[in-house]
Design a protein around this motif. Structure first.
Motif, PDB file in Angstrom:
ATOM      1  N   ARG A  33      83.669  68.831 -14.852  1.00 43.92           N
ATOM      2  CA  ARG A  33      83.830  67.370 -14.882  1.00 43.92           C
ATOM      3  C   ARG A  33      82.495  66.737 -15.269  1.00 43.92           C
ATOM      4  O   ARG A  33      81.495  66.910 -14.570  1.00 43.92           O
ATOM      5  CB  ARG A  33      84.294  66.867 -13.507  1.00 43.92           C
ATOM      6  N   PRO A  34      82.497  65.970 -16.354  1.00 39.22           N
ATOM      7  CA  PRO A  34      81.212  65.498 -16.903  1.00 39.22           C
ATOM      8  C   PRO A  34      80.430  64.557 -15.996  1.00 39.22           C
ATOM      9  O   PRO A  34      79.210  64.478 -16.129  1.00 39.22           O
ATOM     10  CB  PRO A  34      81.614  64.803 -18.204  1.00 39.22           C
ATOM     11  N   SER A  35      81.084  63.865 -15.080  1.00 38.33           N
ATOM     12  CA  SER A  35      80.342  62.952 -14.202  1.00 38.33           C
ATOM     13  C   SER A  35      80.151  63.518 -12.804  1.00 38.33           C
ATOM     14  O   SER A  35      79.974  62.772 -11.834  1.00 38.33           O
ATOM     15  CB  SER A  35      81.027  61.580 -14.143  1.00 38.33           C
ATOM     16  N   VAL A  36      80.208  64.839 -12.699  1.00 34.41           N
ATOM     17  CA  VAL A  36      79.931  65.507 -11.430  1.00 34.41           C
ATOM     18  C   VAL A  36      78.749  66.455 -11.634  1.00 34.41           C
ATOM     19  O   VAL A  36      78.802  67.296 -12.541  1.00 34.41           O
ATOM     20  CB  VAL A  36      81.155  66.302 -10.939  1.00 34.41           C
TER      21      VAL A  36
ATOM     22  N   TYR B 167      89.700  58.676 -17.281  1.00 33.32           N
ATOM     23  CA  TYR B 167      89.263  60.046 -16.951  1.00 33.32           C
ATOM     24  C   TYR B 167      88.136  60.004 -15.910  1.00 33.32           C
ATOM     25  O   TYR B 167      88.115  60.789 -14.958  1.00 33.32           O
ATOM     26  CB  TYR B 167      88.797  60.692 -18.249  1.00 33.32           C
ATOM     27  N   PHE B 168      87.233  59.061 -16.103  1.00 32.50           N
ATOM     28  CA  PHE B 168      86.124  58.874 -15.165  1.00 32.50           C
ATOM     29  C   PHE B 168      86.662  58.469 -13.782  1.00 32.50           C
ATOM     30  O   PHE B 168      86.194  58.955 -12.744  1.00 32.50           O
ATOM     31  CB  PHE B 168      85.191  57.801 -15.732  1.00 32.50           C
ATOM     32  N   GLN B 171      87.778  61.361 -11.899  1.00 36.80           N
ATOM     33  CA  GLN B 171      86.624  62.123 -11.375  1.00 36.80           C
ATOM     34  C   GLN B 171      86.064  61.471 -10.120  1.00 36.80           C
ATOM     35  O   GLN B 171      85.670  62.159  -9.179  1.00 36.80           O
ATOM     36  CB  GLN B 171      85.516  62.208 -12.420  1.00 36.80           C
ATOM     37  N   ARG B 329      78.891  60.146 -21.817  1.00 33.20           N
ATOM     38  CA  ARG B 329      78.815  61.352 -20.996  1.00 33.20           C
ATOM     39  C   ARG B 329      80.171  62.066 -20.919  1.00 33.20           C
ATOM     40  O   ARG B 329      80.244  63.270 -20.686  1.00 33.20           O
ATOM     41  CB  ARG B 329      78.342  60.922 -19.599  1.00 33.20           C
ATOM     42  N   GLN B 330      81.246  61.312 -21.104  1.00 33.04           N
ATOM     43  CA  GLN B 330      82.587  61.912 -21.006  1.00 33.04           C
ATOM     44  C   GLN B 330      83.005  62.591 -22.310  1.00 33.04           C
ATOM     45  O   GLN B 330      83.923  63.411 -22.333  1.00 33.04           O
ATOM     46  CB  GLN B 330      83.649  60.844 -20.670  1.00 33.04           C
TER      47      GLN B 330
END
Lengths: 195, 382
Positions: A33-36, B167-168, B171, B329-330
């Motif tokens: 997961r890109p924001s973890v 999507y964020f 997360q 970042r995604q």
């Protein structure tokens, strides 16, 4: 259930879900997961080739939050403050921090003053404001306004009529003032002719 | 050039404006080929966002072709097809160095609490947006990316905000395998959040809205279980009933400032501008999630106070997580998901309007007419 220790069972297993839903579980691992985690220190990642950006020229005194140490090196240049609304905006920025309700309430009031002034100014131009074309109201007829609402359980139907009041009342008031003004002029002219 | 221009609450038109100049050596000027209207644009359109000035051009979801670059730009050249994240960000401040691109401290003089956003009032930096033929893109070496050859334009434009934000949001929910996730709002971001929850291993995904056509999309596009809150006396009680009175593990607020479901809250926020947003969906999220659960907030709210049920959040021991999405970042991971077919963002596009008809586009999107879920704007110069 909530009153005993076990979590209520799901109706579908992970295998069932994986078979039914494309991509189910592909990001199950938080490492994918890109924001973890939320913060990852990597100053080179962004592509920035400066420690602090070069400063953009300030073409007019740019209003800024007093919570900033200085004017940020880059900023937007749309719509410089002007007239009474501009004075209100500059005061809000200069006097109150973002933490004060007054800062935001003055800015919102300035937005209304700006709108009123712009509408009035538009009548001195070749393209006065037009409440029909600028609201897109005619799409009520071209895009199923009635059938999009009738018979539907929509929670917004109770307040949508207020939109017409918000848009329409200033025009009605302006019309009333204009009518009063014209009437007054006619009366004065009539009196002067009788003399 | 032709550009959408704000004329006051509920009023916009297309005007002739000057093509934006290069203002900084790392600027690019991009010729917009496709833009979108975001649900959060409606907060501006309705006059809710402080310091929204007459004459501003909205639009933070757009793609285009590089027309001109400043003297220090190294990564782009004229003719490149680019997608531009909705965040304006420098790439080098304290926050950008940690990946928090949406919280950049070097691009918004008007506020420290929010970064820069294209076409989103002076509160977000005073940048004109992409619902126009040309747009200034600051920090061209940092923000935009080349659009991959294999990617559709409509997929690309949805990656600039809506898909990345949804999507964020999933997360932020810290979903673990088998979690029950409820998403409030079946607009574009809510649909993408619901779809993304499955990618992260959710065991059950529930979507709540009051527009039946959007709930239908949530069932077909996002494989979600749906409920129309207008059909229930109290949607929170219903949520408890369908989760065996435990509540959900995760709740996502994908509605934000103009939430319906409570007349007074909505009117106070959206009509009278007396609070930063109508926190109906957020309060339902707080009430619907289980004790110790996580609430993810990706719906946009204004900077003024809102009547949020903070006491319940405290007493339930909730984790509240939120932010504007750091879009770039995604992208690497989302590019993979789009390429391998796990996500097809353009499936939610319902309407395409020429720029000249943008007033109608806003009206239809705002009034939820004609089954509108996601309207795209095609500028004349595309």
């Amino acid at each position: 259930m909530a009153y005993t220790a076990e979590k209520p069972p799901l109706t579908e297993s992970s295998d069932d879900l994986r078979a039914r839903i494309p991509g189910w579980g592909v990001d199950l691992d938080p490492a994918d997961r890109p924001s973890v985690p939320r913060e990852r220190f990597d100053p080179a990642l962004s592509g920035a080739h400066w420690d602090f950006p070069e400063r953009q020229p300030e073409k007019w005194p740019r209003e800024r939050s007093i919570e900033h140490k200085f004017l940020t090196p880059v900023f937007g240049t749309s719509c410089p403050p002007r007239g009474v609304s501009g004075m209100m905006r500059k005061y809000a920025y200069k006097r109150f921090s973002e933490g004060r309700a007054a800062h935001w309430l003055i800015l919102i009031a300035a937005d209304r003053v700006d709108a009123l002034g712009s509408h009035l100014r538009s009548f001195l131009t070749s393209r006065p404001d037009n409440p029909i074309t600028e609201t897109g109201l005619l799409s009520e007829f071209s895009h199923r306004g009635m059938s999009s609402r009738v018979g539907k359980k929509r929670a917004d139907l109770v307040h949508q009529p207020l939109d017409a009041i918000i848009v329409g009342v200033p025009w009605v008031l302006a019309g009333r003032v204009a009518y009063g003004g014209v009437k007054g002029v006619v009366k004065v002219v009539g009196r002067s002719r009788r003399r | 050039m032709r550009a959408m221009v704000y004329r006051g609450a509920y009023k916009i038109r297309v005007e002739e404006k000057d093509i934006p100049p290069i203002e900084h050596p790392n600027d690019a000027i991009v010729r917009v080929t496709l833009a979108a209207i975001c649900g959060s644009d409606l907060h501006l359109y309705h006059g809710m966002m402080p310091d929204t000035r007459i004459g501003m051009t909205f639009g933070h979801e757009f793609i285009g072709v590089v027309e001109k670059v400043g003297s220090s730009v190294q990564n782009l050249k004229p003719g490149d097809r680019v997608m531009v994240p909705f965040n304006v960000f420098c790439g080098s401040c304290y926050f950008c160095a940690r990946g928090l691109y949406s919280n950049c401290h070097n691009v918004n003089p008007n506020a420290t609490a929010v970064g820069g956003i294209y076409g989103y009032s002076h509160t977000c930096g005073g940048y004109d947006g992409g619902q126009s033929e040309f747009v200034r893109v600051p920090f061209a070496d940092v923000g935009p990316s080349l659009i991959p050859e294999w990617m559709d334009d409509e997929d690309a434009v949805l990656l600039t905000d809506a898909l990345a934000t949804g999507y964020f949001g999933a997360q932020l929910g810290d979903i673990v395998e088998g979690d029950v996730v409820v998403v409030f709002g079946a607009g574009p971001v809510g649909l993408f959040a619901a779809k993304s929850a499955w990618l992260m291993g959710a065991g059950r995904v529930i979507v709540i809205d009051h527009l039946e056509y959007r709930l239908e999309k949530a069932r077909t596009f996002a494989h979600a279980e749906t409920y129309n809150f207008a059909e229930y006396d109290d949607i929170v009680v219903h949520m408890k009933r369908i989760t065996d009175h435990l509540g959900t593990d995760v709740a996502i607020d994908a509605v934000g400032a103009e939430a319906d479901g409570n007349f007074l809250q909505h009117v106070a926020a959206a009509k009278l501008k007396l609070q930063g947003g109508s926190p109906v969906a957020l309060n339902w999220a707080i009430d619907s999630v289980r004790k110790g659960g996580t609430v993810s907030v990706i719906g946009a709210y204004g900077p003024i106070f809102s009547a949020v049920k903070f006491g319940d959040a405290l007493n339930k021991g909730l984790t509240l997580r939120m932010n504007q999405c750091p879009v770039k970042r995604q992208w690497p991971r989302l590019f993979e998901h789009v390429r391998n077919g796990h996500l097809k963002p353009s499936d939610i596009v319902t309407h395409r309007f020429p720029l000249e008809d943008i007033a109608e586009a806003y009206y239809i999107f705002s009034a939820k007419l004609d089954g509108c879920i996601k309207p795209l704007i095609v500028p004349n110069a595309a």
